[in-house]
Design a protein around this motif. Structure first.
Motif, PDB file in Angstrom:
ATOM      1  N   GLN A 130     -26.027  18.943   6.288  1.00  0.00           N
ATOM      2  CA  GLN A 130     -25.095  19.435   5.369  1.00  0.00           C
ATOM      3  C   GLN A 130     -23.355  19.227   5.844  1.00  0.00           C
ATOM      4  OE1 GLN A 130     -25.818  23.698   4.301  1.00  0.00           O
ATOM      5  NE2 GLN A 130     -24.012  23.337   2.675  1.00  0.00           N
ATOM      6  N   ASP A 138     -30.002  17.830   3.429  1.00  0.00           N
ATOM      7  CA  ASP A 138     -29.499  19.134   3.189  1.00  0.00           C
ATOM      8  C   ASP A 138     -28.055  18.938   2.427  1.00  0.00           C
ATOM      9  OD1 ASP A 138     -28.803  21.699   3.140  1.00  0.00           O
ATOM     10  OD2 ASP A 138     -28.774  22.048   5.190  1.00  0.00           O
ATOM     11  N   GLU A 139     -27.958  19.142   0.976  1.00  0.00           N
ATOM     12  CA  GLU A 139     -26.964  18.962   0.268  1.00  0.00           C
ATOM     13  C   GLU A 139     -26.243  17.611   0.733  1.00  0.00           C
ATOM     14  OE1 GLU A 139     -24.886  22.462  -0.707  1.00  0.00           O
ATOM     15  OE2 GLU A 139     -26.379  23.600  -0.333  1.00  0.00           O
ATOM     16  N   THR A 154     -30.806  26.005   3.832  1.00  0.00           N
ATOM     17  CA  THR A 154     -30.496  25.210   5.332  1.00  0.00           C
ATOM     18  C   THR A 154     -31.590  25.808   6.427  1.00  0.00           C
ATOM     19  OG1 THR A 154     -28.418  24.940   4.649  1.00  0.00           O
ATOM     20  CG2 THR A 154     -28.845  24.782   7.022  1.00  0.00           C
TER      21      THR A 154
HETATM   22 MG   LIG Z   1     -26.750  25.424   3.554  1.00  0.00          MG
END
Ligand SMILES: [Mg+2]
Ligand SMILES: Nc1ncnc2c1ncn2[C@@H]1O[C@H](COP(=O)(O)OP(=O)(O)O)[C@@H](O)[C@H]1O
Lengths: 286, 264
Positions: A101, A177-178, A65
């Protein structure tokens, strides 16, 4: 033409290959915490080619991140450089769209208003931005939910709203991000197909942060495997699977070999990550 | 978002709310009964506790009195202006304090010191600055509501989910767009709560000032009634004020509660 452009520039040390639209050089970031300074990432370098789908994979806490935020221009105070189209950038760049995320939909806006947000900020007229937003809402499979509020949707649906919102910005470089972490496996595979399809259509360059090996192999041209704390680049794996690609590939033998190879690199790091968090928990015990 | 879910949960509990309503009505009945009993007992000096019937009659007299409405409008205008000025400044200062750690650390402590100070002690100063007319009442009301609004806006700003700020920045929202499209809607509840608190103290500040030195407004009328010891009339005016305050509070509360009001 790109090559000539690069040569015309004043001499730069080690000019990156001209087809790399996004280059990170020697990124480093330390955080000061009550327990002392933590080196989140250290000497991370890689480049993303135009139109490429590149994933960064690593265990939780390895600094993914942090890299994401630095590339997106939202993290001040780091070492190294981020270049887009050859130029160093600091701060959010107009060609980058980010999917976060965390839960990031605006709870006070409907799905349609959420997805229209980047167009509204850019000054697109109401009728047109709603029309453009609707297209991305149906692309992520949320047609019919335009007038719902995020609180009326499941976590997975909210994340799809966030993805549609960033797609509506029509970025040439997509940072995620994810983005699929909150989704169940089936939705994840199908949405992965959709994202690949949109990426082809819009000729997007994509940087995906993930901890999911299947997802990384399914979608990527290359995978950057990171080490655990400090986050460094351990290896870059080339995924030589045919394009256009769909989630059907998940069953193939070649796919399985890549998954095994990436897991082989990752296992050591994940084990270290687990061990360190256990040691941390033990030493913090009174 | 969790707040929205909680609200729908409360709305969907008829048995509980029925019991609450019953208790509320019971409380009102008990108070009325005690009041009437005290009034009939003759233990209190003359009209200090008049029978509710006399108060009702005084209320009816007020309702057809044109002078009363004129004074009421004077007071409402003063409160409205106080809220606009004090609230506007409070929101602006609150945003600045909530948005800057430096400003907050440098100045917010003073607001916490001054906040609970009874503002009426500044009334003599206000009279010297703004005269004995409505302006000094507006000033005192504005001063009263500035503090709770500024402090709750500053606190509200700090509890905004930071990822929403990053979303705005990643889409290149200008500072004005960030304020209008992210900060303000994200702070809707704390701002409206601040306005609610501010509204209450604006009424207190304004009317208290009217009772001290003025020639118009409900506060002035109440003091007049008190001077001639017309208790039923005084209570009637208090009831009117009470009803107006409840109505305004309900209005703000309803606006704060329904999260879909701003929808397309
Ligand atoms: Mg992360
Ligand atoms: N704002 C911050 N303050 C202090 N430490 C942080 C902060 N952000 C991240 N870290 C630390 O940096 C490391 C990497 O975090 P992060 O980039 O979020 O990892 P990942 O996304 O791979 O899980 C972690 O050890 C985390 O605790």
């Amino acid at each position: 033409m790109g090559a000539i452009g690069t040569e015309a520039r004043p001499a730069q040390a080690m000019a990156p290959p001209p087809d790399w639209v996004l280059v990170v050089e020697d990124l480093g970031k330390r955080f000061d915490t009550p327990d002392g300074a933590v080196t989140a990432v250290d000497g991370v370098s890689f480049g993303v080619r135009k139109g490429e789908f590149l994933s960064v994979i690593g265990p939780s806490g390895c600094g993914k991140t942090t890299v994401f935020n630095i590339v997106g221009g939202l993290e001040p105070g780091y070492q190294g450089r981020v270049r887009i189209g050859g130029e160093e950038v600091r701060g959010p760049h107009k060609s980058i769209g980010m999917v976060f995320q965390e839960e990031s939909t605006f709870p006070w806006r409907t799905v349609l208003e959420n997805v229209s947000f980047p167009l509204e900020v850019a000054g697109v007229a109401r009728a047109e931005r709603h029309q453009r937003a609707r297209r991305f809402i149906s692309l992520v499979g949320l047609a019919g939910f335009e007038n719902r509020y995020p609180s009326e949707l499941s976590g997975g649906m909210r994340q799809r709203v966030a993805i549609a919102r960033t797609l509506a910005f029509e970025p040439t470089i997509l940072l995620m991000d994810e983005p699929f972490a909150a989704l169940d496996e089936q939705t994840r595979l199908i949405l992965g197909d959709k994202v690949l399809q949109i990426q082809q259509e819009l000729a997007q360059t994509t940087l995906l942060i993930t901890h999911n090996i299947t997802e990384a192999v399914q979608l990527s041209d290359r995978i950057v495997v990171m080490t655990f704390r400090p986050g460094r680049v351990k290896r870059i794996v080339e995924i030589d699977l045919p394009r256009p690609r769909t989630s059907e590939i998940v069953g193939s033998e070649a796919f399985g070999r890549y998954v095994a190879q990436v897991w082989n690199d990752l296992r050591e790091e994940a084990t270290r990550g687990m061990a360190e968090s256990e040691i941390g928990a033990l030493s913090r015990r009174p | 978002m969790p707040a929205a879910r909680d609200l729908s949960g409360v709305a969907g509990a008829p048995s509980g709310s029925g019991r609450v309503a019953a208790i509320r009505i019971a409380i009102i009945l008990v108070v009325v009964a005690l009041w009437e009993a005290a009034s009939a007992s003759g233990w209190f000096y003359r009209d200090v506790i008049p029978s509710l019937l006399t108060v009702g009659r005084a209320l009816a007299v007020l309702a057809v009195n044109r002078d009363f409405y004129w004074h009421l409008v004077v007071s409402l205008m003063e409160v409205g202006q106080a809220l606009a000025i004090g609230g506007g400044l409070g929101i602006a200062i609150g945003l600045a304090l909530g948005g800057s750690r430096f400003l907050s650390r440098a100045f917010e402590r003073y607001l916490y010191y001054l906040g609970p100070t009874p503002k009426i002690i500044f009334f003599p100063v206000m009279i010297m600055w703004f005269g004995v007319g409505p302006a000094s009442k507006v000033a005192l009301g504005a001063l009263s509501c500035f503090f709770p609004i500024a402090l709750s806006v500053a606190a509200g700003m700090r509890q905004i989910d930071p990822v929403l700020i990053r979303v705005g920045r990643s889409f290149h929202a200008s500072p004005m767009q960030m304020a209008a499209k992210i900060h303000l809607p994200a702070m809707r509840e704390p701002i409206l709560n601040g306005v609610r608190l501010g509204f209450g103290v604006a009424i207190i500040g304004t009317l208290l000032a009217e009772t001290k030195l003025s020639n118009a407004g409900i506060g002035y009328l109440i003091m007049q009634a008190y001077a001639v010891f017309d208790m039923p009339r005084m209570y009637a005016m208090l009831i009117v004020l009470f009803a107006l305050a409840i109505a305004a509070n309900e209005l703000v509360g309803r606006y704060a509660g329904v999260h879909a009001v701003s929808g397309s």
